[in-house]
Design an enzyme around this catalytic site. Structure first.
Site, mmCIF file in Angstrom:
data_model
loop_
_atom_site.group_PDB
_atom_site.id
_atom_site.type_symbol
_atom_site.label_atom_id
_atom_site.label_comp_id
_atom_site.label_asym_id
_atom_site.label_seq_id
_atom_site.Cartn_x
_atom_site.Cartn_y
_atom_site.Cartn_z
ATOM 1 N N ASP A 191 -19.665 -44.232 20.181
ATOM 2 C CA ASP A 191 -18.936 -43.591 19.105
ATOM 3 C C ASP A 191 -17.773 -44.541 18.858
ATOM 4 O OD1 ASP A 191 -16.939 -42.169 17.655
ATOM 5 O OD2 ASP A 191 -17.991 -40.324 18.139
ATOM 6 N N HIS A 192 -17.840 -45.291 17.781
ATOM 7 C CA HIS A 192 -16.884 -46.407 17.655
ATOM 8 C C HIS A 192 -15.442 -45.911 17.553
ATOM 9 C CE1 HIS A 192 -17.122 -45.650 13.306
ATOM 10 N NE2 HIS A 192 -16.049 -46.385 13.170
ATOM 11 N N HIS A 254 -17.186 -38.302 15.561
ATOM 12 C CA HIS A 254 -15.842 -38.873 15.562
ATOM 13 C C HIS A 254 -14.731 -37.813 15.670
ATOM 14 C CE1 HIS A 254 -18.169 -42.275 14.533
ATOM 15 N NE2 HIS A 254 -18.143 -42.138 13.232
HETATM 16 C C1 BG6 Z 1 -19.290 -44.122 10.457
HETATM 17 C C2 BG6 Z 1 -19.823 -43.280 9.351
HETATM 18 O O1 BG6 Z 1 -19.719 -43.659 11.698
HETATM 19 O O2 BG6 Z 1 -17.875 -44.084 10.421
HETATM 20 C C3 BG6 Z 1 -19.319 -43.752 8.008
HETATM 21 O O3 BG6 Z 1 -21.245 -43.330 9.359
HETATM 22 C C4 BG6 Z 1 -17.823 -43.819 8.025
HETATM 23 O O4 BG6 Z 1 -19.769 -42.912 6.956
HETATM 24 C C5 BG6 Z 1 -17.329 -44.596 9.225
HETATM 25 O O5 BG6 Z 1 -17.415 -44.448 6.825
HETATM 26 C C6 BG6 Z 1 -15.831 -44.539 9.343
HETATM 27 O O6 BG6 Z 1 -15.440 -45.433 10.331
HETATM 28 P P1 BG6 Z 1 -14.098 -46.268 10.185
HETATM 29 O O7 BG6 Z 1 -13.981 -46.998 11.459
HETATM 30 O O8 BG6 Z 1 -14.272 -47.135 8.982
HETATM 31 O O9 BG6 Z 1 -13.052 -45.240 9.968
#
Ligand code: BG6
Length: 503
Positions: A191-192, A254
């Site tokens: 989960d980044h 997230h």
């Molecule tokens: C991803 C989603 O996991 O996270 C995207 O699939 C979203 O839809 C993105 O835009 C948001 O990540 P960050 O790091 O750009 O806030």
């Protein structure tokens, strides 16, 4: 000498043992945008193992040289780096590529042979940067080729990208499939958001400081608002997003992760199991999001509008989207945790695409003082104390409190105390994928989702989708692109006597 248990397991700039990274989906978007630039930055920071190689696998017909060119192109395009330096050259020399169908056992035999040729690796990290529909295929093929499970030849780990399932049933089935071929400690569900610097800092802020924890509870906190606002639309991802929607795409993973980090009890040590045990408790304490068949979740879809000075189409007019799609691009919901710490303190979560501003933040609003001592001097009510954790783009933490306006009479105004990463530490903030790739190579799953977390999260989310399916399509409100979501999202807040923050 006995160490402080809170420091046990903390890594002080460790470098992983020699490793080979195997990327399934090597010609795809994620690899080009995130993984290859992350490898370059890790190498530039001397964080990659002394002997490191990466093998890309995909259907696209390409050879090693083609993959190396793709690496250089992705540095130019996504890392703003001219790939002529020594770091890029020496990393490129250790990139290899295999093309083939992911369900073809011959690909895995060639992979096994390549891994044997690449001498000197202590372990292999598989990365599933592929559509979820083929996760099972690759996991089974790895198992059949003898590349899963434990081995005396070194460690093997697997990173599984999101989405991990589309509901509780599919997430359970995927966990079962993974566990047939890998043990849980070999599995890294990414989960980044957990790799983002401010998100990790939330743990430090709460558990390395003595002054916040005593007030981090229902006695002092009025409510929490977590916002994940994006200006982008669905872009070129309709094929995925149509079947996902904002609740699956952003909340199940997230925002739930952010909420658990705010709400968790202190872990007894900064170790993967201790942290993840406390996080799962939060989800297990959450009240269901559906009551008497009615979901407590507002959903909406963006209509045409203006974002950052450009006119943009509505969701249903985006390329690849069904013209009568009912996929939600915005959700707002209220979570209630049945725990001693949080009983009666709502956690409001909202996320949307095509909102006016890109910002992710956690706002913790404290209760008002019990007595308005300055009522005569400042008749309008004072602003409650507010702690805001800016996850992005302007990473930092700020605290709002009341101050006296300099004057001979007594007048109050809210002021901010700010901590900003950029000014406090200088230097660039590492990208989430750098941190997470490195952690997986080090075998540290603290910042990855455990099997029970994804299942508990789907247990909350799946009934909402079921209830939505039973609702008429006409129930989906719209909001103009460039607006802060639908007006319907204000009503549940107003009913609680609260308002969404204006960002
Ligand atoms: C991803 C989603 O996991 O996270 C995207 O699939 C979203 O839809 C993105 O835009 C948001 O990540 P960050 O790091 O750009 O806030």
């Amino acid at each position: 000498m006995a160490g402080n248990p809170l420091n046990d397991g903390l890594r002080i700039e460790p470098t992983p043992g020699n490793a080979t990274l195997v990327i399934f989906g090597a010609s795809g978007d994620l690899t080009r945008r995130k993984l290859l630039p992350a490898l370059y930055r890790l190498s530039r920071g001397h964080r990659l193992p002394a002997r490191f190689s990466a093998i890309g696998i995909a259907r696209t017909n390409m050879d090693d040289e083609g993959f190396r060119k793709q690496f250089r192109d992705s540095l130019r395009e996504f890392a703003g780096v001219e790939p002529g330096d020594d770091i890029a050259r020496s990393l490129a020399a250790h990139l290899y590529y295999l093309s083939g169908e992911l369900d073809d056992p011959a690909v895995y035999q060639r992979l096994t042979a390549r891994l044997q040729e690449i001498d000197g690796a202590d372990g292999v990290l598989f990365y599933l940067a592929i559509p979820p529909s083929v996760y099972g295929t690759v996991i089974r093929q790895l198992g059949a080729a003898g590349l899963g499970g434990r081995t005396s030849e070194g460690w093997r780990r697997i990173i599984v990208e999101k989405p991990f399932g589309t509901d509780l049933t599919t997430a359970r089935a995927l966990n079962a499939e993974v566990h047939r071929h890998f043990e849980e400690e070999q599995v890294f569900r990414i989960d980044h958001f957990l790799g983002k610097e401010t998100v990790q800092n939330l743990l430090v802020f709460r558990f390395a400081n003595g002054m916040f924890e005593p007030i981090w509870n229902r006695r002092y906190i009025d409510h929490v608002q977590i916002t994940g606002a994006e200006t982008v639309g669905v872009e070129r991802r309709a094929a995925y997003y149509e079947g996902a929607g904002a609740l699956r795409d952003m909340v199940q993973n997230h925002l739930m992760q952010l909420m658990t980090l705010v709400a968790m009890e202190p872990p007894i040590a900064f170790t993967a199991e201790s942290v993840r045990d406390r996080k799962i408790d939060v989800l297990l304490s959450a009240q269901p999001l559906v009551n008497n068949g009615r979901p407590n979740v507002v959903r909406a879809q963006y209509a045409a509008g203006w974002v950052a000075g450009s006119e943009v189409p509505g969701y249903c007019r985006e390329p690849g989207v069904n013209g009568s799609s009912t996929t939600e691009t915005y959700v707002a919901l209220r979570m209630q945790l049945d725990s001693w710490r949080w009983a009666g303190v709502p956690f409001y979560l909202r996320t949307g695409k095509r909102l006016p501003k890109r910002t992710t933040e956690i706002a913790i609003q404290f209760k008002q003082p019990p007595l308005q001592v300055f009522k005569a001097a400042s008749p309008s009510s004072v602003s409650p104390n507010l702690l805001v954790i800016n996850v992005q783009p302007d990473e930092g933490i700020s605290l709002r409190f009341e101050a006296k306006v300099p004057a001979t009479r007594m007048q109050l105004a809210p002021v901010m105390m700010n901590f900003r990463y950029g000014t406090a530490f200088g230097g660039p903030v590492p990208e989430a994928y750098e941190t997470l790739l490195l952690d997986a190579m080090l075998g540290d799953p603290t910042l990855f989702a455990r099997h029970d977390f994804v299942e508990a999260s789907w247990t909350l989310i799946t009934p909402v989708h079921e209830a939505w399916r039973a609702e008429a399509a006409a129930a989906l409100p719209q909001y103009e692109a460039g607006e802060w979501g639908p007006k319907e999202a204000d009503a549940p807040m107003a009913a609680d006597g609260r308002r969404w923050r204006t960002l």
